[in-house]
Design a protein around this motif. Structure first.
Motif, short mmCIF file in Angstrom:
data_model
loop_
_atom_site.label_atom_id
_atom_site.label_comp_id
_atom_site.label_asym_id
_atom_site.label_seq_id
_atom_site.Cartn_x
_atom_site.Cartn_y
_atom_site.Cartn_z
N SER A 187 0.89 -1.13 0.01
CA SER A 187 -0.13 -0.10 0.09
C SER A 187 0.87 1.26 -0.03
CB SER A 187 -0.97 0.05 1.25
OG SER A 187 -1.94 -1.15 1.16
N PRO A 188 0.70 1.96 -1.14
CA PRO A 188 1.61 3.40 -1.12
C PRO A 188 1.04 4.20 0.05
CG PRO A 188 1.07 2.64 -3.41
CD PRO A 188 0.50 1.60 -2.32
N ASP A 189 -0.10 3.97 0.73
CA ASP A 189 -0.73 4.80 1.63
C ASP A 189 0.36 4.62 2.97
OD1 ASP A 189 -3.61 5.36 0.96
OD2 ASP A 189 -3.13 3.33 0.19
N PHE A 190 0.89 3.39 3.05
CA PHE A 190 1.93 3.23 4.11
C PHE A 190 3.12 3.57 3.80
CE2 PHE A 190 -1.69 0.23 5.44
CZ PHE A 190 -2.11 1.04 6.22
N CYS A 191 3.50 3.52 2.21
CA CYS A 191 4.99 3.56 1.82
C CYS A 191 5.10 4.79 1.22
CB CYS A 191 5.25 2.58 0.94
SG CYS A 191 5.07 0.67 1.43
N GLY A 192 5.08 5.79 1.95
CA GLY A 192 5.38 7.30 1.40
C GLY A 192 4.11 8.24 1.15
N THR A 206 -2.57 -2.07 -3.29
CA THR A 206 -3.82 -2.19 -2.69
C THR A 206 -4.15 -0.66 -2.27
OG1 THR A 206 -3.32 -3.11 -0.83
CG2 THR A 206 -4.10 -4.40 -2.26
N PRO A 207 -5.14 -0.05 -2.84
CA PRO A 207 -5.75 1.15 -1.85
C PRO A 207 -6.37 0.80 -0.73
CG PRO A 207 -6.35 1.32 -4.24
CD PRO A 207 -5.69 -0.05 -4.10
N ILE A 208 -6.59 1.44 0.33
CA ILE A 208 -7.37 1.33 1.54
C ILE A 208 -8.64 1.67 1.32
CG2 ILE A 208 -7.07 1.21 3.94
CD1 ILE A 208 -4.65 -0.02 2.74
N ARG A 209 -9.83 1.04 1.37
CA ARG A 209 -10.90 1.33 0.91
C ARG A 209 -11.66 2.29 1.78
NH1 ARG A 209 -15.53 -3.22 -0.94
NH2 ARG A 209 -17.44 -2.05 -0.86
N HIS A 210 -11.40 2.22 3.05
CA HIS A 210 -11.87 3.26 3.95
C HIS A 210 -11.11 4.53 4.04
CE1 HIS A 210 -9.20 0.69 6.32
NE2 HIS A 210 -8.92 1.57 7.10
N PHE A 211 -10.08 4.82 3.31
CA PHE A 211 -9.47 5.96 3.03
C PHE A 211 -10.11 6.60 1.98
CE2 PHE A 211 -5.00 4.60 4.55
CZ PHE A 211 -5.43 4.29 5.94
N GLY A 212 -10.82 6.02 1.12
CA GLY A 212 -11.80 6.90 0.01
C GLY A 212 -11.38 6.68 -1.29
N PRO A 213 -12.07 7.00 -2.15
CA PRO A 213 -11.72 6.86 -3.81
C PRO A 213 -10.87 7.91 -4.23
CG PRO A 213 -14.07 6.63 -3.25
CD PRO A 213 -13.47 6.98 -2.13
N LYS A 218 -8.07 8.89 -2.53
CA LYS A 218 -6.87 8.31 -2.24
C LYS A 218 -6.63 7.39 -2.86
CE LYS A 218 -6.53 10.72 2.19
NZ LYS A 218 -6.46 10.41 3.73
N ALA A 219 -7.65 6.61 -3.35
CA ALA A 219 -7.45 5.27 -4.49
C ALA A 219 -6.78 5.73 -5.72
CB ALA A 219 -8.55 4.57 -4.40
N ARG A 220 -7.22 6.79 -6.25
CA ARG A 220 -6.80 7.36 -7.27
C ARG A 220 -5.13 7.58 -7.27
NH1 ARG A 220 -10.67 10.85 -11.09
NH2 ARG A 220 -12.66 10.03 -10.83
N GLU A 221 -4.82 8.21 -6.30
CA GLU A 221 -3.39 8.54 -6.04
C GLU A 221 -2.73 7.30 -5.95
OE1 GLU A 221 -2.84 11.06 -2.79
OE2 GLU A 221 -4.44 12.29 -3.37
N THR A 222 -3.28 6.33 -5.26
CA THR A 222 -2.52 4.98 -5.21
C THR A 222 -2.52 4.29 -6.47
OG1 THR A 222 -3.33 4.64 -2.84
CG2 THR A 222 -2.91 2.63 -4.08
#
Length: 327
Positions: free
Chosen positions: A91-96, A130-137, A139-143
Motif C-alpha cells: 500500500s503506497p498509503d503506508f509507503c510514502g 492495494t488502496p485502502i477502501r476506508h481511506f476513500g476513492p 486517495k485510491a486514485r493517487e494509489t
C-alpha cells in the motif's frame, strides 16, 4: 515431506512478526504497547479494532529500510512454512503517503529484499498494490497512479483492501480502470463482511478475476454457481475468517462446500501473526476438518499457481516444482 505452497493473499505489514514491530518501536522510542497482549501477540477485539491495531503497528514502519527488513522477515517465515511463491499486498498509503517518488524508493527496497530472499531461500514474491477502501476513492486514485507508474513483471496486480462496508466497489472504478489499462491484473476484497452482494458488485463493477475471501458467496448458491462458471478464483483465508469470528471453526468454514460446487479456491493466511497461523497450520487444520489429503492440496496449489499474476515463465517454474512434489 512439507508440501510446496503458493500463497496469493498476504498483507505485507499484516505479516510482520510482533517481535519485529516491537523491536522497531523500541529503536524509535515509540510507545505502541497498546497493540500487544500480555503474551506479546497482537491484541484486538473484532475486525474494525483489528484495522486500528494494524495501522498502529504499521506506523513504526517509516523508511524504505524498514520495509526492506520487514520483507526479509516475512519471506523467511513464509519459506519456513513451505511457501515457494507469494503475492503480497503493498500500500503506497503506508509507503510514502502515496507520493510517487517516495513510493518508488519503498518499492525498490521491498523488491531488493524479495530478490535476496529468492536467491537465499528459493521463495518468489510479487507485489499487488492495494488502496485502502476506508481511506476513500480519491486517495485510491493517487494509489492507482503509483501502481500504474511502477507496473511491470514484478509489480503485477491491483486490488482493494480495508473496511468492506465503506463505500461501494463502483466508487473505485477509476482506479481499477487505470490499473487495467496499465496491464495490471485485478483482485478485490469482498464477501467477507459485506455479504454475497459485495462479491457480485466487485465482479460486475470492477471486473476482477480474483476475489479476496469471497466466502460469504456461499449464502447465495446462484452466485456460487456464477463464480464457478466464470472461473473467478477465491483467495480463501480460513484461519483469518475463524480468528475474526466469521465462522466458529474450520469445520464450519464453507471452503469445502465452495470447492465441491466447482469454485476455484486457494488457501492463504491474510495477516498470519495476527491470526496465529501459518500456511503449514492452514493445511493441517483443513486436512483435519475435511479429511483433505495431499492430492487435494496439490490441486489447490496448482490452482493457485495458475491464478497467480506472475509471468508465464515464472508460472511454468512453479508448476514444475508442484508437479515434482506431487508425482
Amino acid at each position: 515431506m512439507m508440501l510446496p505452497k503458493v500463497e496469493l493473499h498476504l498483507h505485507l505489514e499484516g505479516a510482520a512478526p510482533p517481535a519485529f514491530i516491537r523491536g522497531l518501536a523500541a529503536e524509535r522510542h515509540i510507545d505502541i504497547g497498546r497493540v500487544f497482549d500480555e503474551r506479546g501477540g497482537y491484541a484486538f477485539t473484532d475486525f474494525w479494532h483489528f484495522l486500528k491495531v494494524y495501522e498502529a503497528a504499521t506506523s513504526v514502519l517509516t523508511t524504505p529500510g524498514d520495509y526492506r527488513r520487514l520483507t526479509r522477515a516475512v519471506l523467511a517465515e513464509s519459506a519456513a512454512s513451505g511457501v515457494i511463491y507469494t503475492e503480497a499486498f503493498l500500500s503506497p498509503d503506508f509507503c510514502g503517503g502515496r507520493d510517487l517518488s517516495a513510493w518508488r524508493d519503498y518499492l525498490a527496497a521491498i523488491r531488493e529484499a524479495a530478490e535476496e530472499a529468492e536467491r537465499q531461500e528459493g521463495i518468489v514474491m510479487r507485489g499487488i498494490v492495494t488502496p485502502i477502501r476506508h481511506f476513500g476513492p480519491e486517495k485510491a486514485r493517487e494509489t492507482a497512479i503509483c501502481a500504474v507508474e511502477t507496473a511491470g513483471d514484478w509489480l503485477v496486480g491491483f486490488g482493494l483492501a480495508g473496511d468492506e462496508k465503506s463505500g461501494n466497489p463502483k466508487d473505485f472504478s477509476w482506479a481499477f480502470d487505470a490499473a487495467r489499462e496499465a496491464g495490471l491484473r485485478l483482485t478485490c476484497h469482498a464477501g467477507e463482511w459485506g455479504g454475497p452482494q459485495s462479491v457480485r458488485d466487485a465482479i460486475r463493477d470492477l471486473r476482477v478475476e480474483r476475489i479476496g475471501h469471497g466466502v460469504r458467496a456461499i449464502e447465495d448458491l446462484a452466485l456460487v454457481d456464477e463464480i464457478a462458471e466464470r472461473g473467478t478464483v477465491l483467495e480463501v483465508c480460513p484461519g483469518s475468517n475463524v480468528a475474526l469470528g466469521l465462522y466458529p471453526s474450520f469445520r464450519a468454514h464453507p471452503i469445502h462446500r465452495l470447492r465441491e460446487r466447482g469454485v476455484k479456491v486457494t488457501v492463504s493466511t491474510d495477516d498470519p501473526p495476527f491470526f496465529h497461523t501459518t500456511m503449514e497450520r492452514e493445511y493441517a487444520l483443513l486436512a483435519e476438518a475435511f479429511d483433505w489429503d495431499d492430492g487435494v492440496f496439490g490441486v489447490i496449489a496448482r490452482t493457485s499457481a495458475e491464478a497467480a499474476f506472475c509471468t508465464e515463465e515464472t508460472r511454468k517454474k512453479l508448476l514444475k516444482i508442484l508437479e515434482k512434489a506431487h508425482a
